[in-house]
Every structure is written in C-alpha cells, then in structure tokens.
Write a protein that holds these residues in place. Structure first.
Motif, short mmCIF file in Angstrom:
data_model
loop_
_atom_site.label_atom_id
_atom_site.label_comp_id
_atom_site.label_asym_id
_atom_site.label_seq_id
_atom_site.Cartn_x
_atom_site.Cartn_y
_atom_site.Cartn_z
N THR A 220 25.05 12.72 5.49
CA THR A 220 24.09 13.62 4.87
C THR A 220 24.25 13.55 3.35
OG1 THR A 220 25.62 15.50 4.99
CG2 THR A 220 24.08 15.20 6.84
N VAL A 221 23.18 13.90 2.63
CA VAL A 221 23.20 13.88 1.17
C VAL A 221 22.54 15.14 0.64
CG1 VAL A 221 23.15 11.35 1.06
CG2 VAL A 221 20.99 12.64 1.02
N ARG A 222 22.84 15.47 -0.59
CA ARG A 222 22.16 16.58 -1.24
C ARG A 222 20.68 16.24 -1.40
NH1 ARG A 222 25.13 21.39 -1.95
NH2 ARG A 222 27.32 20.84 -2.33
N PRO A 223 19.80 17.22 -1.29
CA PRO A 223 18.37 16.92 -1.35
C PRO A 223 17.89 16.46 -2.73
CG PRO A 223 18.73 19.29 -1.24
CD PRO A 223 20.06 18.64 -1.00
N GLU A 224 18.61 16.86 -3.79
CA GLU A 224 18.20 16.46 -5.14
C GLU A 224 18.89 15.14 -5.51
OE1 GLU A 224 18.21 20.86 -4.65
OE2 GLU A 224 19.72 19.30 -4.44
N PRO A 225 18.14 14.06 -5.70
CA PRO A 225 18.75 12.80 -6.10
C PRO A 225 19.19 12.86 -7.56
CG PRO A 225 16.38 12.58 -6.05
CD PRO A 225 16.68 13.96 -5.53
N ILE A 226 20.02 11.91 -7.95
CA ILE A 226 20.49 11.79 -9.33
C ILE A 226 19.88 10.55 -9.96
CG2 ILE A 226 22.50 11.51 -10.84
CD1 ILE A 226 24.19 12.87 -8.68
N LEU A 227 19.22 10.72 -11.11
CA LEU A 227 18.72 9.60 -11.89
C LEU A 227 19.65 9.38 -13.07
CD1 LEU A 227 16.67 7.49 -12.96
CD2 LEU A 227 15.46 9.40 -14.06
N THR A 296 11.28 14.69 -2.94
CA THR A 296 11.93 15.87 -3.50
C THR A 296 11.09 16.49 -4.60
OG1 THR A 296 13.99 16.67 -4.50
CG2 THR A 296 13.16 14.56 -5.26
N GLU A 297 11.32 17.78 -4.83
CA GLU A 297 10.65 18.46 -5.94
C GLU A 297 11.50 18.46 -7.20
OE1 GLU A 297 9.52 22.37 -4.83
OE2 GLU A 297 8.14 21.74 -3.25
N LYS A 298 12.83 18.37 -7.03
CA LYS A 298 13.75 18.48 -8.15
C LYS A 298 14.67 17.26 -8.21
CE LYS A 298 12.85 22.73 -9.74
NZ LYS A 298 12.57 23.09 -11.15
N ILE A 299 15.03 16.88 -9.43
CA ILE A 299 15.87 15.71 -9.66
C ILE A 299 16.93 16.06 -10.70
CG2 ILE A 299 15.91 13.33 -10.61
CD1 ILE A 299 12.97 13.12 -9.62
N HIS A 300 18.18 15.69 -10.43
CA HIS A 300 19.23 15.75 -11.45
C HIS A 300 19.13 14.48 -12.31
CE1 HIS A 300 21.14 19.18 -9.57
NE2 HIS A 300 21.34 18.53 -8.44
#
Length: 573
Positions: A220-227, A296-300
């Motif tokens: 499993t992964v956090r829903p917010e990906p990291i760019l 996703t709606e949000k991105i780190h």
C-alpha cells in the motif's frame, strides 16, 4: 547599425570571457582599485596594519626561540578548524613548523589588510579578500616539494615512484579532458546500472524533461504522490545514487508513490528556453500528468537547489491562481531570497553578468566547465589544491565514489534561462520583492499557505542556510526547518546509518512569529542521525490513509510508459 554594434560588442566580451573563464577583469580591477585607493588614504589603518605585522613577527620570533630550545612550544597560531593542510605530525618538526607558522600568520595578516577598510564597498571588499585568499592558497607551502615534509617523506618512501605515478595520472587526465571523456573511475558507476537504478518507467516526455514514475515497493502507498523537481544545473540522480544512499529508493520503500523530473541537457538549439518554459514544461506539466495517472487531488512537491527555487515560483503562481493541488512543499538547499547568497555572490554583478551573458550568447548555453570552475574556486583548498597535491605529487588517486561520479556528469544551461536567473533572481532579487512574473503577472511568496519543509546544510557554499532560512520572513505558512551537517550535496545525501550525521530542527507554526536565523538556532533541537526519517514522518502527518498503489502510467489516457527508468535525457552528454 545598432544590431551590428551589439554583435561586435557581444563578440568582444565573449572572447574576453573565454580567456578569463568567465571572470570579469573589470570587476577585479575595480575591486582592487577601490581597496588600494582607500588604503592609501587611511594613514591610521596603515599604522594599524604595520603594528599588526610587527606583532606577528614578534610572535613568530618568540615561537622560533622556544622551538630552538628543544621544548614543544604552544603554536603562535593554529589553523582554522576547516583547514586540514597542516594536520600531519611532520609539520611539527623543525624547520617546517616555522614555515607553517609563518604562512598562517601571513594569511591572518592579509585577511586583516583586505577587510574592514573604511570606504570600500562590501562587494569589492569580498572580492579582494577572496582573490587574496586564492593567491595565498596557490603559494601554500603544502603545494611545493621543498616546503612540504609529508611530500618529501612520500618521495623517499617510494623512491620517487610517486612522482612518476602522478605524472601518469596527469597525462591520463589531460588526455581525457582533451577528448571530452569523463574522469577516471566514473566507468564503475554507469547510469542505469550502479546509479540511477531504482526501478521505474518514463511516463511522459517533452522538450524540457522526462517524468519518471517509480515502481511501488510496498503493498500500500500514501494517496498523495511525491513530485521531485531537481536542479537542471545537475543531473537528477544525485537523489538516486547507489541503492544504499538513494533518497528516491528510500522514499519508495517508505510507502510513497514517487515521480521525478529528469531534465533535458540543453544545447545551442535550446538557447531561447527561459524560466517560464521550465516552469510550464517542468513542474506544471508534471503536476497535470501525475494527477491523470494517479487520480489524486493533492500532490507533495519537493525541489532541490535551483529546482527548489523554481518550485517556490510555481507554488506561488498556483496560489495566486487559486490552484490548490499542492498538499505540501519541500525545499532542499533552495534559495528564495538572494540578498545574501554567500560567496557565490562574488561572481554576480553587472560586469560579471555582462561577460557571462556574452559568453552564453555566442554558444547558446553555459557549459558545465564554467560552473564547475566557479564552485571549485569557492573551496580551492579541498577541491583543487589538495587534489593536485595528492594525485599529481603524492601519486595517490582518490577512489571514485558515486557522488564524485555524479559530480563529473555535468550539464549545460540555456542562454535565456540562465541570463534571466542571474539577473532577475540573483542580481535584482525580484522574487522576494514581488516583482517576479510568472504567467504574465507578478507572484508573491506571501501567498504560500501549504505546509513547508525546508532543509539547509551547515557548510553550504552554494545556498547558505541563513539565506534559505529567509523564507520565514516572506510567508506566514507553517515551516519545519532542518539544518543538517554536511554541505550542499553531502548534507542532502544523508541516508539513515550514515556515520557522524546530526541535524537541528524547529517548526514555525502558521502565522506564528518569524524567527531570525540566530533566534532559530538557539531554540532548535539537536538530534543525531539522518534527517530523512524526520521528513518521511512529516509527510505522513500531511497525508491520507494508505491504499493500493496506482498503475504505472495511464495508457488509456495517453500516458503509456515510454521506457524503463532512467530514460534517455539523463544519458545526454
């Protein structure tokens, strides 16, 4: 006629830049003229320096007498903590102890002579002090056989073979330089095999960048990906070195979906790419693609060095446009305020920019050798003279590491972008003062409201931590600031388990008072080890509950995988 005149002028300045490696002789002449004129007009300062010189001669004479008596006297002067040139015990033997002491006292006197002279502008004073230090480093007794006991001992032990070996290394390096080949030993770190080897796919490509999506390593992964937005002054894989010290591999192992930009290495055809092109075709395009692929709606978003500066501009423009897709922003050794850029500011004034601009205009880009030369000068003891001594005189080539191999894998910067970056950010400081335009309108860092994580490094010569810290004064957002041991690169590549690492950390809550760097330093908590887990924990506190990882790319939505990581652009020479 005006066009011809401009072309002739630029051609002339470009020729001068080639002869001086991009250093402005006008700036140097103006600086020394300013200093010398004010010294001549300052009889009181002259008396002070004469008295100081006399006291240093007396200290040296006193040390010489105590040394001649056969005792083990206290030195008249000790090297600075970062100066390791005289660390060997051989420098304590007569007469080399006198040579060392005389050099260090002279070095101290010249520092006093070139600083604090009334009437000299701050920029000119810094250049004179820096240039004098470079000349002293050049004539250091460690650089010559007759005055270096450690080198003499090495020659005796090897029967002179070290000089033969050093000559062979010199010829090999010169041949590689002429042929345009990478440094010796870099072949052990092939991109895509030993470094930049984290599994992933290129899922998007345009004329500026490739976007790499890394394969999940957890169920499993956090829903917010990291760019990750790396600097285009360097290749992205400083964040994906060998498996044991790859930040990207470690992040994937922590349960994050990671995307990283791999920048195209520009050539003369890309001369007109500017900062706005990098913003729109870089992080803005990446955010759009990531949102389609992950849903996703949000991105780190995280940016390194100049990539962090670009990310800050992007985030400010998104805030202005009420685009709320960034869940958080992380800045690694990235400046947003350039009034105190450290010693790199020595190379930034009107004359220098005019010369660099002409050099880039002639070629369409700034070559990595010009940038590398400037960075070497900032730390000439460590990066230049000590390596010349150990390699070409001692006959001992330093073993290649992944970080050294990456550092030798240089990139170029397009003419329009770099000219704009130097003038609008470094020289005019437009971003922090609200004059910088993105999308045709000014952006303000005060508009940043998302949580911010920042990393500064203690010995950064490129982005001094006190300069990066100034974002506290420009926005009311929550800022968690980490000051880690190490420099601009080694401080960021600070994997868990790395020995002798520590960091300081403190948080300024949203709309809380903005501490100055000294006040921050006083209240920051000191912790041992790597700051990476601290960042992962902070990201987790601003993320949702873990879920199944997204697919690699989105073929059904026109983003199919285009090939395996690390892609094509990172291999461009």
């Amino acid at each position: 006629m005006d066009g011809l005149a401009t072309t002739l002028d630029r051609s002339s300045f470009a020729a001068i830049a080639q002869l001086t490696s991009g250093q402005s002789p006008a700036t140097l002449a103006q600086s020394f003229s300013d200093w010398w004129t004010h010294i001549l007009c300052s009889p009181g300062r002259q008396l002070q320096l004469a008295a100081k010189g006399g006291r240093k001669l007396m200290r040296l004479a006193d040390y010489a007498m105590r040394s001649a008596s056969g005792s083990d006297p206290e030195p008249a002067i000790n090297p600075l903590p970062q100066d390791r040139r005289f660390a060997d015990a051989a420098w304590k033997r007569h007469p080399f102890d006198l040579i060392e002491q005389a050099f260090l006292l002279q070095q101290q006197w010249w520092h006093a002579a070139t600083t604090g002279v009334s009437g000299v502008t701050g920029h000119h004073e810094a250049i004179v002090e820096f240039a004098t230090r470079q000349m002293l480093d050049m004539v250091s007794p460690t650089n010559f056989i007759p005055t270096n006991p450690v080198l003499q001992q090495r020659i005796l032990e090897t029967g002179g073979q070290c000089l033969v070996e050093g000559a062979r290394f010199f010829c090999d390096d010169l041949e590689r330089l002429v042929r345009g080949e990478p440094a010796a030993g870099t072949e052990a770190y092939r991109v895509g095999e030993k470094v930049a080897a984290t599994a992933g796919k290129v899922v998007f490509r345009n004329r500026v960048m490739e976007l790499i999506q890394y394969a999940p390593a957890t169920e499993t992964v956090r829903p917010e990906p990291i760019l990750i937005v790396p600097a285009w002054i360097m290749k992205y894989y400083i964040l994906d070195l060998s498996p044991e010290n790859s930040l990207i591999r470690w992040l994937v192992g922590q349960g994050y979906t990671v995307f990283c930009i791999s920048w195209h290495n520009p050539d003369s055809a890309d001369r007109d790419l500017d900062m706005e092109d990098y913003r729109l075709l870089g992080p803005m395009a990446a955010v759009d693609v990531i949102q389609v692929i992950t849903g996703t709606e949000k991105i780190h978003a995280a940016g390194y060095c100049i990539g962090g500066t670009l990310l800050a501009i992007t985030a400010a423009a998104m805030a202005r446009d009420e685009d709320e897709r960034l869940a958080s922003v992380t800045l690694f050794a990235a400046q947003t305020e350039f009034s105190e850029p450290g010693e790199l500011g020595l190379f930034i004034d009107e004359a220098e920019i005019n010369l660099i601009d002409a050099m880039m205009w002639a070629r369409g880009f700034l070559d990595s050798s010009q940038m590398g030369g400037a960075f070497q000068m900032l730390r000439s003891n460590d990066l230049l003279w000590s390596r010349i001594l150990s390699t070409y005189l001692m006959g001992e080539r330093e073993p290649m590491t992944d970080l050294m191999a990456w550092n030798a894998d240089g990139t170029r910067m397009p003419y329009a972008m770099h000219a704009q970056y130097l003038r609008r950010l470094f020289l005019d400081n437009d971003l922090s003062e609200g004059r910088y335009e993105a999308g045709g309108h000014p952006v303000s860092l005060s508009g940043l409201s998302m949580p911010i994580f920042m990393v500064g490094t203690e010995t950064d010569h490129v982005a001094p931590w006190r300069s990066t810290h100034k974002l506290h004064m420009l926005t009311g957002a929550e800022i968690r600031f980490v000051l880690t041991s190490g420099g601009h690169n080694a401080g960021i590549v600070s994997e868990p388990g790395h020995p002798h690492r520590h960091y300081r950390i403190a948080t300024r809550m949203q709309d809380g008072p903005a501490p100055g760097p000294d006040a921050w330093l006083e209240r920051a908590e000191v912790r041992e080890g790597s700051w990476w887990p601290e960042w992962s924990s902070w990201l987790g506190s601003h993320s949702g509950e873990a879920a199944a990882p997204p697919a690699m790319g989105a073929p059904e939505r026109n983003y199919p995988p285009l090939g395996d990581a690390p892609g094509r652009y990172v291999l461009e020479r």
